[in-house]
Design a protein around this motif. Structure first.
Motif, PDB file in Angstrom:
ATOM      1  N   ASP A  23      -9.971   4.273  -1.250  1.00 15.27           N
ATOM      2  CA  ASP A  23      -8.883   3.986  -0.252  1.00 15.27           C
ATOM      3  C   ASP A  23      -8.702   5.489   0.292  1.00 15.27           C
ATOM      4  OD1 ASP A  23      -6.212   5.087  -1.581  1.00 15.27           O
ATOM      5  OD2 ASP A  23      -7.556   4.003  -3.200  1.00 15.27           O
ATOM      6  N   ALA A  24      -7.766   5.385   1.934  1.00 13.68           N
ATOM      7  CA  ALA A  24      -7.650   6.351   2.422  1.00 13.68           C
ATOM      8  C   ALA A  24      -6.697   7.894   1.473  1.00 13.68           C
ATOM      9  CB  ALA A  24      -6.754   6.121   3.855  1.00 13.68           C
ATOM     10  N   TRP A  25      -5.821   7.429   0.754  1.00 14.46           N
ATOM     11  CA  TRP A  25      -5.243   8.032  -0.276  1.00 14.46           C
ATOM     12  C   TRP A  25      -5.898   8.839  -1.551  1.00 14.46           C
ATOM     13  CZ3 TRP A  25      -1.898  11.622  -0.387  1.00 14.46           C
ATOM     14  CH2 TRP A  25      -1.417  12.494  -1.615  1.00 14.46           C
ATOM     15  N   SER A  26      -6.398   8.078  -1.737  1.00 15.21           N
ATOM     16  CA  SER A  26      -7.424   8.622  -3.170  1.00 15.21           C
ATOM     17  C   SER A  26      -8.609   9.426  -2.194  1.00 15.21           C
ATOM     18  CB  SER A  26      -8.149   7.346  -3.635  1.00 15.21           C
ATOM     19  OG  SER A  26      -7.000   6.538  -4.714  1.00 15.21           O
ATOM     20  N   ALA A  27      -9.265   8.638  -1.187  1.00 15.10           N
ATOM     21  CA  ALA A  27     -10.173   9.904  -0.950  1.00 15.10           C
ATOM     22  C   ALA A  27      -9.640  11.097  -0.567  1.00 15.10           C
ATOM     23  CB  ALA A  27     -10.958   9.019   0.238  1.00 15.10           C
ATOM     24  N   GLU A  28      -8.700  11.571   0.959  1.00 20.79           N
ATOM     25  CA  GLU A  28      -7.435  11.986   0.612  1.00 20.79           C
ATOM     26  C   GLU A  28      -7.178  13.404  -0.427  1.00 20.79           C
ATOM     27  OE1 GLU A  28      -3.667  13.835   3.589  1.00 20.79           O
ATOM     28  OE2 GLU A  28      -4.486  12.059   3.103  1.00 20.79           O
ATOM     29  N   ALA A  29      -6.468  12.535  -1.137  1.00 20.10           N
ATOM     30  CA  ALA A  29      -6.409  13.488  -2.679  1.00 20.10           C
ATOM     31  C   ALA A  29      -7.658  14.398  -3.229  1.00 20.10           C
ATOM     32  CB  ALA A  29      -5.470  12.815  -4.350  1.00 20.10           C
ATOM     33  N   ALA A  30      -8.572  13.738  -3.085  1.00 18.99           N
ATOM     34  CA  ALA A  30     -10.173  14.217  -3.856  1.00 18.99           C
ATOM     35  C   ALA A  30     -10.619  14.774  -3.300  1.00 18.99           C
ATOM     36  CB  ALA A  30     -11.246  12.577  -3.955  1.00 18.99           C
ATOM     37  N   ALA A  31     -10.231  14.757  -1.651  1.00 21.62           N
ATOM     38  CA  ALA A  31     -10.575  15.876  -1.332  1.00 21.62           C
ATOM     39  C   ALA A  31      -9.148  17.217  -1.016  1.00 21.62           C
ATOM     40  CB  ALA A  31     -10.589  15.955   0.078  1.00 21.62           C
ATOM     41  N   LYS A  32      -9.135  16.600  -1.374  1.00 21.02           N
ATOM     42  CA  LYS A  32      -8.079  18.017  -1.919  1.00 21.02           C
ATOM     43  C   LYS A  32      -7.355  18.663  -2.909  1.00 21.02           C
ATOM     44  CE  LYS A  32      -3.607  20.944  -0.510  1.00 21.02           C
ATOM     45  NZ  LYS A  32      -3.789  21.980   0.199  1.00 21.02           N
ATOM     46  N   GLY A  33      -8.407  18.259  -3.876  1.00 24.57           N
ATOM     47  CA  GLY A  33      -9.005  18.537  -5.223  1.00 24.57           C
ATOM     48  C   GLY A  33      -8.524  17.656  -6.540  1.00 24.57           C
ATOM     49  N   GLY A  34      -7.732  17.372  -6.018  1.00 21.84           N
ATOM     50  CA  GLY A  34      -6.869  16.119  -7.385  1.00 21.84           C
ATOM     51  C   GLY A  34      -6.869  14.958  -6.827  1.00 21.84           C
ATOM     52  N   VAL A  35      -6.281  13.918  -8.186  1.00 16.70           N
ATOM     53  CA  VAL A  35      -5.991  12.630  -8.198  1.00 16.70           C
ATOM     54  C   VAL A  35      -5.308  11.469  -7.375  1.00 16.70           C
ATOM     55  CG1 VAL A  35      -6.497  10.312  -9.407  1.00 16.70           C
ATOM     56  CG2 VAL A  35      -7.263  12.518 -10.247  1.00 16.70           C
ATOM     57  N   GLY A  36      -5.448  10.984  -6.687  1.00 13.81           N
ATOM     58  CA  GLY A  36      -4.024  10.054  -5.634  1.00 13.81           C
ATOM     59  C   GLY A  36      -4.438   8.605  -6.066  1.00 13.81           C
ATOM     60  N   SER A  37      -3.473   7.932  -6.388  1.00 12.48           N
ATOM     61  CA  SER A  37      -3.389   7.129  -6.187  1.00 12.48           C
ATOM     62  C   SER A  37      -1.975   6.425  -6.316  1.00 12.48           C
ATOM     63  CB  SER A  37      -2.710   6.983  -8.258  1.00 12.48           C
ATOM     64  OG  SER A  37      -1.556   7.529  -8.621  1.00 12.48           O
ATOM     65  N   GLN A  38      -1.862   5.098  -6.677  1.00  4.22           N
ATOM     66  CA  GLN A  38      -0.912   4.884  -6.036  1.00  4.22           C
ATOM     67  C   GLN A  38       0.054   3.835  -6.991  1.00  4.22           C
ATOM     68  OE1 GLN A  38      -0.804   1.162  -2.236  1.00  4.22           O
ATOM     69  NE2 GLN A  38      -3.356   2.817  -2.394  1.00  4.22           N
ATOM     70  N   ARG A  39       1.356   3.546  -7.085  1.00  5.21           N
ATOM     71  CA  ARG A  39       2.145   2.506  -7.651  1.00  5.21           C
ATOM     72  C   ARG A  39       2.932   0.850  -6.784  1.00  5.21           C
ATOM     73  NH1 ARG A  39       5.633   5.202 -10.442  1.00  5.21           N
ATOM     74  NH2 ARG A  39       3.812   6.243 -12.119  1.00  5.21           N
ATOM     75  N   LEU A  40       2.250   0.138  -6.471  1.00  5.98           N
ATOM     76  CA  LEU A  40       2.996  -0.994  -5.661  1.00  5.98           C
ATOM     77  C   LEU A  40       4.649  -1.712  -6.908  1.00  5.98           C
ATOM     78  CD1 LEU A  40       2.981  -2.184  -3.438  1.00  5.98           C
ATOM     79  CD2 LEU A  40       1.536  -4.153  -5.135  1.00  5.98           C
ATOM     80  N   LEU A  41       5.638  -1.089  -5.529  1.00  3.97           N
ATOM     81  CA  LEU A  41       7.139  -1.195  -6.293  1.00  3.97           C
ATOM     82  C   LEU A  41       7.497  -2.485  -5.552  1.00  3.97           C
ATOM     83  CD1 LEU A  41       8.320   2.208  -5.096  1.00  3.97           C
ATOM     84  CD2 LEU A  41       7.182   1.538  -7.632  1.00  3.97           C
ATOM     85  N   GLU A  42       6.532  -2.732  -5.213  1.00  4.01           N
ATOM     86  CA  GLU A  42       8.235  -4.380  -4.919  1.00  4.01           C
ATOM     87  C   GLU A  42       7.004  -5.306  -3.460  1.00  4.01           C
ATOM     88  OE1 GLU A  42      11.738  -6.029  -1.793  1.00  4.01           O
ATOM     89  OE2 GLU A  42      11.201  -3.614  -3.051  1.00  4.01           O
ATOM     90  N   VAL A  43       6.738  -6.313  -3.581  1.00  4.36           N
ATOM     91  CA  VAL A  43       6.355  -7.378  -2.069  1.00  4.36           C
ATOM     92  C   VAL A  43       7.000  -8.467  -2.054  1.00  4.36           C
ATOM     93  CG1 VAL A  43       4.076  -8.764  -1.481  1.00  4.36           C
ATOM     94  CG2 VAL A  43       3.730  -6.494  -2.846  1.00  4.36           C
ATOM     95  N   SER A  44       7.823  -8.600  -1.159  1.00  3.59           N
ATOM     96  CA  SER A  44       8.305  -9.929  -1.317  1.00  3.59           C
ATOM     97  C   SER A  44       8.470  -9.450   0.882  1.00  3.59           C
ATOM     98  CB  SER A  44      10.587  -9.524  -1.753  1.00  3.59           C
ATOM     99  OG  SER A  44      10.858  -7.723  -0.349  1.00  3.59           O
ATOM    100  N   GLU A  45       9.386 -11.216   0.676  1.00  4.08           N
ATOM    101  CA  GLU A  45       9.768 -11.674   1.640  1.00  4.08           C
ATOM    102  C   GLU A  45      11.610 -10.968   2.474  1.00  4.08           C
ATOM    103  OE1 GLU A  45      10.092 -15.404   3.516  1.00  4.08           O
ATOM    104  OE2 GLU A  45       7.983 -15.467   2.343  1.00  4.08           O
ATOM    105  N   VAL A  46      11.711  -9.594   3.546  1.00  7.81           N
ATOM    106  CA  VAL A  46      12.938  -9.407   4.621  1.00  7.81           C
ATOM    107  C   VAL A  46      13.491  -9.553   5.318  1.00  7.81           C
ATOM    108  CG1 VAL A  46      12.821  -7.464   1.988  1.00  7.81           C
ATOM    109  CG2 VAL A  46      12.095  -7.313   3.627  1.00  7.81           C
ATOM    110  N   VAL A  47      14.909  -9.067   5.520  1.00 12.74           N
ATOM    111  CA  VAL A  47      15.004  -9.231   6.633  1.00 12.74           C
ATOM    112  C   VAL A  47      14.916  -7.313   7.368  1.00 12.74           C
ATOM    113  CG1 VAL A  47      17.080  -8.906   8.505  1.00 12.74           C
ATOM    114  CG2 VAL A  47      16.613 -11.036   6.645  1.00 12.74           C
ATOM    115  N   PRO A  48      13.761  -7.083   7.439  1.00 12.03           N
ATOM    116  CA  PRO A  48      13.835  -5.764   8.352  1.00 12.03           C
ATOM    117  C   PRO A  48      15.282  -5.732   9.515  1.00 12.03           C
ATOM    118  CG  PRO A  48      12.368  -6.863   9.623  1.00 12.03           C
ATOM    119  CD  PRO A  48      12.995  -7.794   8.387  1.00 12.03           C
ATOM    120  N   GLY A  49      15.307  -3.771   8.658  1.00 14.30           N
ATOM    121  CA  GLY A  49      16.564  -3.842  10.051  1.00 14.30           C
ATOM    122  C   GLY A  49      15.774  -3.636  11.066  1.00 14.30           C
TER     123      GLY A  49
END
Length: 181
Positions: A23-49
């Motif tokens: 994924d784009a974030w993992s690739a960008e982090a790898a290019a910077k010499g690190g490990v990029g990961s993400q944690r999915l915090l929530e998926v839901s239906e909301v009324v956005p601002g």
């Protein structure tokens, strides 16, 4: 994340991924010499601002799907990202399901026939909320770098609005544009 300058380019985040690609974030982090990961915090239906609703082209008070994620670099929080999708696009797809999307949301949008080709980004700084301050490990006097991205199809249909709060240290955003004339 180190305090050295980090140049981030939006284009990879707006390009569908091929099977087997990072994924784009993992690739960008790898290019910077690190490990990029993400944690999915929530998926839901909301009324956005109001600002997000307007950008999505939905009526005030209408619902949208939101995918909230915490981006990590070498297991350190560096960004909070909330991505919103119109219900007419997201319902019945992986966008509305509480798990990672193979290839990412942009890849899925393209597969669904909603490939974003017009993008507007607003970059700003602001004081973080208390939750953002704690989650991102910021001191009482540090601000966040904010970025709001509206992605639209070629005919101008909004398909994704992302609102990001990033740690500010050493961040530089770069825009590389091609103007078709």
């Amino acid at each position: 994340m180190e305090s050295s300058e980090w140049v981030s380019i939006a284009t990879p985040y707006l390009t569908p991924r091929s099977s087997g690609d990072l994924d784009a974030w993992s690739a960008e982090a790898a290019a910077k010499g690190g490990v990029g990961s993400q944690r999915l915090l929530e998926v839901s239906e909301v009324v956005p601002g109001p600002e997000v609703a307007e950008a999505l082209g939905i009526d005030p008070g209408a619902r949208a799907v939101v995918r909230r994620r915490l981006m990590l670099f070498d297991d350190q929080p560096v960004e909070l990202t909330d991505s919103y999708y119109p219900l007419s696009i997201a319902l019945g797809t992986a966008l509305a399901e509480p798990h990672k999307i193979k290839g990412g949301a942009i890849t899925l949008l393209g597969q669904l026939g909603y490939l974003p080709v017009k993008v507007r980004e607003d970059v700003y700084t602001r004081q973080p909320s208390e939750t953002e301050r704690v989650t991102l490990g910021l001191s009482d006097h540090e601000w966040v770098l904010g970025l709001s991205r509206v992605s639209k199809t070629g005919d101008g249909r909004p398909v994704e609005v992302s609102v990001m709060a990033m740690v500010p240290w050493g961040r530089r955003l770069r825009y590389e544009l091609s103007i078709d004339r």
